[in-house]
Write a protein that holds these residues in place. Structure first.
Motif, PDB file in Angstrom:
ATOM      1  N   THR A  85       0.837  -1.183   0.000  1.00  0.00           N
ATOM      2  CA  THR A  85       0.000   0.000   0.000  1.00  0.00           C
ATOM      3  C   THR A  85       0.880   1.244   0.000  1.00  0.00           C
ATOM      4  O   THR A  85       2.014   1.198   0.465  1.00  0.00           O
ATOM      5  CB  THR A  85      -0.948   0.021   1.214  1.00  0.00           C
ATOM      6  OG1 THR A  85      -1.736   1.199   1.154  1.00  0.00           O
ATOM      7  CG2 THR A  85      -0.182  -0.018   2.524  1.00  0.00           C
ATOM      8  N   ALA A  86       0.335   2.316  -0.526  1.00  0.00           N
ATOM      9  CA  ALA A  86       1.026   3.608  -0.483  1.00  0.00           C
ATOM     10  C   ALA A  86       0.581   4.401   0.744  1.00  0.00           C
ATOM     11  O   ALA A  86       1.080   5.491   0.995  1.00  0.00           O
ATOM     12  CB  ALA A  86       0.744   4.397  -1.760  1.00  0.00           C
ATOM     13  N   HIS A  87      -0.352   3.842   1.498  1.00  0.00           N
ATOM     14  CA  HIS A  87      -0.927   4.527   2.655  1.00  0.00           C
ATOM     15  C   HIS A  87      -0.501   3.824   3.943  1.00  0.00           C
ATOM     16  O   HIS A  87      -0.590   2.601   4.034  1.00  0.00           O
ATOM     17  CB  HIS A  87      -2.452   4.547   2.555  1.00  0.00           C
ATOM     18  CG  HIS A  87      -2.945   5.103   1.266  1.00  0.00           C
ATOM     19  ND1 HIS A  87      -3.019   6.440   1.017  1.00  0.00           N
ATOM     20  CD2 HIS A  87      -3.372   4.485   0.133  1.00  0.00           C
ATOM     21  CE1 HIS A  87      -3.477   6.635  -0.207  1.00  0.00           C
ATOM     22  NE2 HIS A  87      -3.692   5.461  -0.767  1.00  0.00           N
ATOM     23  N   HIS A  88      -0.102   4.602   4.924  1.00  0.00           N
ATOM     24  CA  HIS A  88       0.353   4.002   6.187  1.00  0.00           C
ATOM     25  C   HIS A  88      -0.216   4.721   7.404  1.00  0.00           C
ATOM     26  O   HIS A  88       0.282   4.548   8.511  1.00  0.00           O
ATOM     27  CB  HIS A  88       1.886   3.977   6.237  1.00  0.00           C
ATOM     28  CG  HIS A  88       2.478   3.160   5.144  1.00  0.00           C
ATOM     29  ND1 HIS A  88       2.545   1.791   5.184  1.00  0.00           N
ATOM     30  CD2 HIS A  88       2.988   3.510   3.944  1.00  0.00           C
ATOM     31  CE1 HIS A  88       3.087   1.328   4.066  1.00  0.00           C
ATOM     32  NE2 HIS A  88       3.367   2.357   3.298  1.00  0.00           N
ATOM     33  N   SER A  89      -1.265   5.486   7.206  1.00  0.00           N
ATOM     34  CA  SER A  89      -1.862   6.213   8.326  1.00  0.00           C
ATOM     35  C   SER A  89      -2.645   5.249   9.214  1.00  0.00           C
ATOM     36  O   SER A  89      -3.069   4.171   8.779  1.00  0.00           O
ATOM     37  CB  SER A  89      -2.801   7.313   7.819  1.00  0.00           C
ATOM     38  OG  SER A  89      -3.958   6.730   7.231  1.00  0.00           O
ATOM     39  N   GLU A 106      -5.610   5.717  10.236  1.00  0.00           N
ATOM     40  CA  GLU A 106      -6.977   5.665   9.704  1.00  0.00           C
ATOM     41  C   GLU A 106      -7.075   4.626   8.577  1.00  0.00           C
ATOM     42  O   GLU A 106      -7.993   3.821   8.542  1.00  0.00           O
ATOM     43  CB  GLU A 106      -7.394   7.037   9.178  1.00  0.00           C
ATOM     44  CG  GLU A 106      -8.794   7.078   8.616  1.00  0.00           C
ATOM     45  CD  GLU A 106      -9.140   8.468   8.082  1.00  0.00           C
ATOM     46  OE1 GLU A 106      -9.895   8.513   7.101  1.00  0.00           O
ATOM     47  OE2 GLU A 106      -8.659   9.475   8.630  1.00  0.00           O
ATOM     48  N   TRP A 107      -6.105   4.644   7.642  1.00  0.00           N
ATOM     49  CA  TRP A 107      -6.120   3.675   6.546  1.00  0.00           C
ATOM     50  C   TRP A 107      -5.988   2.256   7.098  1.00  0.00           C
ATOM     51  O   TRP A 107      -6.718   1.346   6.688  1.00  0.00           O
ATOM     52  CB  TRP A 107      -4.972   3.956   5.558  1.00  0.00           C
ATOM     53  CG  TRP A 107      -5.051   3.076   4.349  1.00  0.00           C
ATOM     54  CD1 TRP A 107      -5.633   3.378   3.153  1.00  0.00           C
ATOM     55  CD2 TRP A 107      -4.562   1.732   4.235  1.00  0.00           C
ATOM     56  NE1 TRP A 107      -5.535   2.302   2.298  1.00  0.00           N
ATOM     57  CE2 TRP A 107      -4.880   1.273   2.934  1.00  0.00           C
ATOM     58  CE3 TRP A 107      -3.888   0.867   5.082  1.00  0.00           C
ATOM     59  CZ2 TRP A 107      -4.551   0.003   2.471  1.00  0.00           C
ATOM     60  CZ3 TRP A 107      -3.567  -0.406   4.629  1.00  0.00           C
ATOM     61  CH2 TRP A 107      -3.893  -0.829   3.351  1.00  0.00           C
ATOM     62  N   THR A 108      -5.058   2.081   8.024  1.00  0.00           N
ATOM     63  CA  THR A 108      -4.839   0.753   8.602  1.00  0.00           C
ATOM     64  C   THR A 108      -6.090   0.238   9.291  1.00  0.00           C
ATOM     65  O   THR A 108      -6.449  -0.938   9.153  1.00  0.00           O
ATOM     66  CB  THR A 108      -3.653   0.789   9.592  1.00  0.00           C
ATOM     67  OG1 THR A 108      -2.493   1.244   8.898  1.00  0.00           O
ATOM     68  CG2 THR A 108      -3.386  -0.579  10.196  1.00  0.00           C
ATOM     69  N   GLU A 140      -8.082   1.442  -1.389  1.00  0.00           N
ATOM     70  CA  GLU A 140      -7.043   1.522  -2.411  1.00  0.00           C
ATOM     71  C   GLU A 140      -5.792   0.773  -1.957  1.00  0.00           C
ATOM     72  O   GLU A 140      -5.303   0.971  -0.852  1.00  0.00           O
ATOM     73  CB  GLU A 140      -6.683   2.988  -2.671  1.00  0.00           C
ATOM     74  CG  GLU A 140      -5.650   3.173  -3.748  1.00  0.00           C
ATOM     75  CD  GLU A 140      -5.265   4.627  -3.939  1.00  0.00           C
ATOM     76  OE1 GLU A 140      -4.229   4.855  -4.576  1.00  0.00           O
ATOM     77  OE2 GLU A 140      -5.969   5.515  -3.440  1.00  0.00           O
TER      78      GLU A 140
END
Length: 154
Positions: free
Chosen positions: A72-76, A78-80, A129
């Motif tokens: 993933t390009a997201h590591h916040s 909230e995303w997790t 995503e």
């Protein structure tokens, strides 16, 4: 502090949680009441997290195992948390781990057949995503089970 009898009790229970206290007590050389008290103490201390039944995957119609490696390009946070919620709602995903290295997560997925993987994949990517997902099909289980070593416990 656990002693050798506690460890033997834990080892035997994790291999067969349905063993009677009478049989277990005999195998660890304790009276039934002493063995029962030890089991209760091990439950209260959290050494025994829960007792479960392990189902036969072939008879349950999910003999196929797929491991999905996720980037993933997201590591916040909230995303997790969203990702955790999404995969938690999919019963075919039986394990999920956050990783170090080239991939961020690995999912263990049990399926009726390989083709069903696409259904699970679409359930995930419609809701969140992902940068990349690659899947590997398990050809043969070389070692399996739920038992963990008991020798390290305090």
């Amino acid at each position: 502090m656990l002693d050798d009898r506690d460890r033997r009790i834990l080892d035997m229970l994790q291999k067969d949680a349905g063993i009677s206290v009478t049989d277990l007590a005999e195998r660890v050389a304790l009276s039934v009441s002493a063995c029962s008290r030890r089991i209760q103490r091990l439950e209260e201390s959290g050494h025994i997290a829960r007792r479960i039944v392990v189902l036969d995957r072939d008879k349950m119609g999910v003999p196929t195992t797929v491991f999905a490696l996720v980037k993933t390009a997201h590591h916040s946070d909230e995303w997790t948390e969203t990702f955790r919620r999404i995969i938690s709602d999919i019963p075919e995903i039986v394990e999920a781990h956050r990783l170090t290295g080239n991939h961020d997560y690995i999912l263990k997925i049990v399926l009726p057949r390989v083709e069903h993987y696409d259904v699970i994949y679409k359930q995930i990517v419609r809701k969140i995503e992902l940068f990349d997902v690659s899947a590997s099909i398990s050809m043969e289980l070389l070692k399996g089970g739920t038992a963990i070593p008991v020798g390290y416990a305090d």
